[in-house]
Motif scaffolding. Structure first.
Motif, PDB file in Angstrom:
ATOM      1  N   GLY A   1       0.816  -1.208   0.000  1.00  0.00           N
ATOM      2  CA  GLY A   1       0.000   0.000   0.000  1.00  0.00           C
ATOM      3  C   GLY A   1       0.846   1.253   0.000  1.00  0.00           C
ATOM      4  O   GLY A   1       1.981   1.263   0.488  1.00  0.00           O
ATOM      5  N   VAL A   2       0.292   2.323  -0.556  1.00  0.00           N
ATOM      6  CA  VAL A   2       0.939   3.638  -0.564  1.00  0.00           C
ATOM      7  C   VAL A   2      -0.105   4.681  -0.180  1.00  0.00           C
ATOM      8  O   VAL A   2      -1.200   4.708  -0.750  1.00  0.00           O
ATOM      9  CB  VAL A   2       1.524   3.991  -1.943  1.00  0.00           C
ATOM     10  N   ILE A   3       0.223   5.509   0.792  1.00  0.00           N
ATOM     11  CA  ILE A   3      -0.590   6.679   1.130  1.00  0.00           C
ATOM     12  C   ILE A   3       0.243   7.913   0.813  1.00  0.00           C
ATOM     13  O   ILE A   3       1.307   8.125   1.408  1.00  0.00           O
ATOM     14  CB  ILE A   3      -0.996   6.688   2.612  1.00  0.00           C
ATOM     15  N   ASN A   4      -0.228   8.719  -0.131  1.00  0.00           N
ATOM     16  CA  ASN A   4       0.427   9.978  -0.452  1.00  0.00           C
ATOM     17  C   ASN A   4      -0.370  11.110   0.180  1.00  0.00           C
ATOM     18  O   ASN A   4      -1.542  11.304  -0.141  1.00  0.00           O
ATOM     19  CB  ASN A   4       0.526  10.167  -1.966  1.00  0.00           C
ATOM     20  N   VAL A   5       0.255  11.812   1.095  1.00  0.00           N
ATOM     21  CA  VAL A   5      -0.447  12.865   1.831  1.00  0.00           C
ATOM     22  C   VAL A   5      -0.553  14.102   0.954  1.00  0.00           C
ATOM     23  O   VAL A   5       0.447  14.711   0.583  1.00  0.00           O
ATOM     24  CB  VAL A   5       0.258  13.190   3.159  1.00  0.00           C
ATOM     25  N   SER A   6      -1.770  14.461   0.629  1.00  0.00           N
ATOM     26  CA  SER A   6      -2.066  15.645  -0.162  1.00  0.00           C
ATOM     27  C   SER A   6      -2.723  16.681   0.748  1.00  0.00           C
ATOM     28  O   SER A   6      -2.299  16.861   1.894  1.00  0.00           O
ATOM     29  CB  SER A   6      -2.959  15.269  -1.352  1.00  0.00           C
ATOM     30  N   SER A   7      -3.762  17.348   0.287  1.00  0.00           N
ATOM     31  CA  SER A   7      -4.417  18.388   1.073  1.00  0.00           C
ATOM     32  C   SER A   7      -5.712  18.783   0.389  1.00  0.00           C
ATOM     33  O   SER A   7      -5.850  18.644  -0.831  1.00  0.00           O
ATOM     34  CB  SER A   7      -3.502  19.615   1.177  1.00  0.00           C
ATOM     35  N   VAL A   8      -6.666  19.307   1.156  1.00  0.00           N
ATOM     36  CA  VAL A   8      -7.858  19.863   0.526  1.00  0.00           C
ATOM     37  C   VAL A   8      -7.512  21.059  -0.340  1.00  0.00           C
ATOM     38  O   VAL A   8      -8.293  21.462  -1.208  1.00  0.00           O
ATOM     39  CB  VAL A   8      -8.923  20.264   1.567  1.00  0.00           C
ATOM     40  N   ALA A   9      -6.317  21.635  -0.135  1.00  0.00           N
ATOM     41  CA  ALA A   9      -5.864  22.725  -0.998  1.00  0.00           C
ATOM     42  C   ALA A   9      -5.765  22.282  -2.448  1.00  0.00           C
ATOM     43  O   ALA A   9      -5.775  23.120  -3.359  1.00  0.00           O
ATOM     44  CB  ALA A   9      -4.511  23.251  -0.513  1.00  0.00           C
ATOM     45  N   ALA A  10      -5.673  20.976  -2.677  1.00  0.00           N
ATOM     46  CA  ALA A  10      -5.600  20.455  -4.045  1.00  0.00           C
ATOM     47  C   ALA A  10      -6.835  20.792  -4.863  1.00  0.00           C
ATOM     48  O   ALA A  10      -6.777  20.790  -6.099  1.00  0.00           O
ATOM     49  CB  ALA A  10      -5.413  18.939  -4.001  1.00  0.00           C
TER      50      ALA A  10
ATOM     51  N   PHE B   1      -2.044  12.210  -9.544  1.00  0.00           N
ATOM     52  CA  PHE B   1      -1.079  11.142  -9.796  1.00  0.00           C
ATOM     53  C   PHE B   1      -1.448   9.871  -9.036  1.00  0.00           C
ATOM     54  O   PHE B   1      -1.435   8.766  -9.589  1.00  0.00           O
ATOM     55  CB  PHE B   1       0.329  11.593  -9.392  1.00  0.00           C
ATOM     56  N   THR B   2      -1.793  10.030  -7.765  1.00  0.00           N
ATOM     57  CA  THR B   2      -2.085   8.864  -6.932  1.00  0.00           C
ATOM     58  C   THR B   2      -3.315   8.121  -7.431  1.00  0.00           C
ATOM     59  O   THR B   2      -3.314   6.885  -7.541  1.00  0.00           O
ATOM     60  CB  THR B   2      -2.271   9.290  -5.470  1.00  0.00           C
ATOM     61  N   GLN B   3      -4.364   8.853  -7.741  1.00  0.00           N
ATOM     62  CA  GLN B   3      -5.573   8.197  -8.218  1.00  0.00           C
ATOM     63  C   GLN B   3      -5.359   7.563  -9.586  1.00  0.00           C
ATOM     64  O   GLN B   3      -5.881   6.474  -9.856  1.00  0.00           O
ATOM     65  CB  GLN B   3      -6.729   9.188  -8.254  1.00  0.00           C
ATOM     66  N   GLY B   4      -4.593   8.214 -10.438  1.00  0.00           N
ATOM     67  CA  GLY B   4      -4.291   7.627 -11.739  1.00  0.00           C
ATOM     68  C   GLY B   4      -3.470   6.354 -11.620  1.00  0.00           C
ATOM     69  O   GLY B   4      -3.745   5.349 -12.289  1.00  0.00           O
TER      70      GLY B   4
ATOM     71  N   ARG C   1      -2.754  -1.183  -3.050  1.00  0.00           N
ATOM     72  CA  ARG C   1      -3.709  -0.111  -2.813  1.00  0.00           C
ATOM     73  C   ARG C   1      -2.955   1.208  -2.710  1.00  0.00           C
ATOM     74  O   ARG C   1      -1.992   1.317  -1.946  1.00  0.00           O
ATOM     75  CB  ARG C   1      -4.509  -0.369  -1.533  1.00  0.00           C
ATOM     76  N   LEU C   2      -3.395   2.191  -3.478  1.00  0.00           N
ATOM     77  CA  LEU C   2      -2.808   3.526  -3.448  1.00  0.00           C
ATOM     78  C   LEU C   2      -3.909   4.523  -3.128  1.00  0.00           C
ATOM     79  O   LEU C   2      -5.008   4.429  -3.689  1.00  0.00           O
ATOM     80  CB  LEU C   2      -2.153   3.887  -4.784  1.00  0.00           C
ATOM     81  N   MET C   3      -3.596   5.482  -2.262  1.00  0.00           N
ATOM     82  CA  MET C   3      -4.617   6.429  -1.837  1.00  0.00           C
ATOM     83  C   MET C   3      -4.002   7.798  -1.579  1.00  0.00           C
ATOM     84  O   MET C   3      -2.911   7.913  -1.008  1.00  0.00           O
ATOM     85  CB  MET C   3      -5.293   5.939  -0.552  1.00  0.00           C
ATOM     86  N   ALA C   4      -4.704   8.842  -2.022  1.00  0.00           N
ATOM     87  CA  ALA C   4      -4.338  10.216  -1.689  1.00  0.00           C
ATOM     88  C   ALA C   4      -5.121  10.644  -0.452  1.00  0.00           C
ATOM     89  O   ALA C   4      -6.347  10.517  -0.415  1.00  0.00           O
ATOM     90  CB  ALA C   4      -4.643  11.145  -2.857  1.00  0.00           C
ATOM     91  N   LEU C   5      -4.422  11.137   0.545  1.00  0.00           N
ATOM     92  CA  LEU C   5      -5.036  11.611   1.780  1.00  0.00           C
ATOM     93  C   LEU C   5      -5.092  13.132   1.735  1.00  0.00           C
ATOM     94  O   LEU C   5      -4.045  13.787   1.605  1.00  0.00           O
ATOM     95  CB  LEU C   5      -4.218  11.140   2.986  1.00  0.00           C
ATOM     96  N   CYS C   6      -6.287  13.693   1.830  1.00  0.00           N
ATOM     97  CA  CYS C   6      -6.488  15.140   1.683  1.00  0.00           C
ATOM     98  C   CYS C   6      -7.101  15.735   2.939  1.00  0.00           C
ATOM     99  O   CYS C   6      -8.318  15.981   2.994  1.00  0.00           O
ATOM    100  CB  CYS C   6      -7.375  15.429   0.473  1.00  0.00           C
ATOM    101  N   PRO C   7      -6.298  15.985   3.977  1.00  0.00           N
ATOM    102  CA  PRO C   7      -6.840  16.614   5.178  1.00  0.00           C
ATOM    103  C   PRO C   7      -6.963  18.120   4.993  1.00  0.00           C
ATOM    104  O   PRO C   7      -6.455  18.696   4.025  1.00  0.00           O
ATOM    105  CB  PRO C   7      -5.789  16.281   6.237  1.00  0.00           C
ATOM    106  N   GLY C   8      -7.629  18.752   5.940  1.00  0.00           N
ATOM    107  CA  GLY C   8      -7.665  20.203   5.992  1.00  0.00           C
ATOM    108  C   GLY C   8      -6.631  20.687   6.997  1.00  0.00           C
ATOM    109  O   GLY C   8      -5.491  20.222   6.994  1.00  0.00           O
ATOM    110  N   PHE C   9      -7.020  21.597   7.878  1.00  0.00           N
ATOM    111  CA  PHE C   9      -6.102  22.101   8.893  1.00  0.00           C
ATOM    112  C   PHE C   9      -5.928  21.055   9.986  1.00  0.00           C
ATOM    113  O   PHE C   9      -6.899  20.601  10.591  1.00  0.00           O
ATOM    114  CB  PHE C   9      -6.644  23.396   9.504  1.00  0.00           C
ATOM    115  N   VAL C  10      -4.677  20.665  10.228  1.00  0.00           N
ATOM    116  CA  VAL C  10      -4.360  19.663  11.242  1.00  0.00           C
ATOM    117  C   VAL C  10      -3.442  20.308  12.270  1.00  0.00           C
ATOM    118  O   VAL C  10      -2.506  21.046  11.919  1.00  0.00           O
ATOM    119  CB  VAL C  10      -3.668  18.434  10.618  1.00  0.00           C
ATOM    120  N   ARG C  11      -3.685  20.024  13.539  1.00  0.00           N
ATOM    121  CA  ARG C  11      -2.862  20.623  14.600  1.00  0.00           C
ATOM    122  C   ARG C  11      -1.496  19.935  14.637  1.00  0.00           C
ATOM    123  O   ARG C  11      -1.315  18.899  15.276  1.00  0.00           O
ATOM    124  CB  ARG C  11      -3.571  20.509  15.946  1.00  0.00           C
TER     125      ARG C  11
END
Length: 257
Positions: free
Chosen positions: A132-141, A158-161, A172-182
C-alpha cells in the motif's frame, strides 16, 4: 510482521502514522532530516510497542536524500509493505512573493520525491502482489491557489491515476487530503493560523485512523472529516473564478494541512 516507511516522520501526521502503525505491530522505518529526533522517536516506539524501528536521515529536497530512500524501498531482502509519503511544507506568501528557489524546492519534495518514492515502492509490491501507498495531499488540491495547491493537486491526480493503472495488482494507493491539522506545519512555514476557526482544526491521530480505514476499504481518495467533505461539495457549486478569488484571499494567511 510487515514494515511501513514514513517520510516526515518526526512530527505531525508523520509521527502520528508511526505511532499508530507501531501500536498495531508493524515495524517502521522513519525518514526525516533531523537524526536526533528520529532516534528519539524510534527508541520510544521500540520501547512502547516492541517493534523494530529504524531511522533513515534524508532530505527529500536533495537528490542524495531521494536516492537514499529509493534504495531502501527497493531492498528486496527487507521489503516495505506500506509507504506513507508525508514529507512536505508550505511557503508563506502569494505567487511572485516567494523566491523561485523555494518554489522549486517545494515541487521537488511534493512532486518529484512522491513520484520517485512511489515508483520505487510499487515495483516490489507489484511483484509480491500486495502493498500500500498513502500519499499525503491536502484539501488545498481542490482550490486554485498558488504553488502549494497546485503541487497537492498533482499528488492527488497522480495517486488516483496510478491506483487505477494498478487496480488488478493487489496493491492499494490512496491520496489523503486533510484540511487544517494541529501540527508544526504552520509554525514552520511562519504562518499565523490563530484566526482559523476552531471547527476547521483536525487531530492528527484521528486523521491517521480514518486514512488507514479508508485504505483498507480500497478507496483511492480520503477526505478525513465530514466537515471538509461538505466544504468540497459546496465548492463545486461556486464558479471557478469566484472560487479562485476567495481561496487567494484566504490563502494570504492560511494554508491547509
Amino acid at each position: 510482521m510487515t514494515t511501513a516507511l514514513i517520510t516526515g516522520a518526526t512530527a505531525g501526521l508523520g509521527a502520528a502514522f508511526a505511532r499508530r502503525l507501531a501500536r498495531d505491530g508493524h515495524d517502521v522505518v522513519l525518514v526525516a532530516r533531523d537524526t536526533a529526533r528520529l532516534r528519539e522517536h524510534a527508541t520510544d516506539l521500540h520501547d512502547r510497542h516492541g517493534v523494530e524501528a529504524s531511522v533513515l536521515t534524508a532530505d527529500l529536497a536533495t537528490e542524495k536524500g531521494i536516492a537514499a530512500v529509493e534504495d531502501r524501498l527497493r531492498d528486496r531482502e527487507h521489503p516495505v509493505d506500506l509507504l506513507v509519503n508525508n514529507a512536505g511544507f508550505g511557503n508563506k506568501g502569494r505567487y511572485l512573493d516567494v523566491p523561485m528557489a523555494d518554489e522549486l524546492t517545494m515541487l521537488k519534495v511534493h512532486c518529484e520525491a512522491v513520484l520517485r518514492l512511489t515508483t520505487a515502492a510499487v515495483e516490489g509490491m507489484r511483484d509480491r502482489g500486495r502493498g500500500g501507498v498513502i500519499n499525503v495531499s491536502s484539501v488545498a488540491a481542490f482550490f486554485p491557489r498558488g504553488t502549494y495547491g497546485a503541487s497537492k493537486a498533482w499528488v492527488t491526480q497522480f495517486t488516483q491515476g496510478a491506483a487505477n493503472d494498478l487496480a488488478d495488482s493487489g496493491m492499494r494507493l490512496m491520496a489523503l487530503c486533510p484540511g487544517f491539522v494541529r501540527t508544526e506545519f504552520h509554525a514552520r512555514a511562519g504562518m499565523d493560523a490563530g484566526r482559523v476557526p476552531g471547527w476547521m482544526w483536525l487531530r492528527a491521530d484521528r486523521v491517521v485512523d480514518t486514512a488507514l480505514a479508508d485504505l483498507a476499504r480500497g478507496r483511492t481518495l480520503c477526505v478525513p472529516d465530514p466537515r471538509y467533505k461538505a466544504v468540497l461539495g459546496a465548492s463545486k457549486l461556486v464558479p471557478r473564478g469566484a472560487l479562485g478569488r476567495a481561496s487567494t484571499r484566504t490563502g494570504r494567511r492560511y494554508t491547509p494541512r
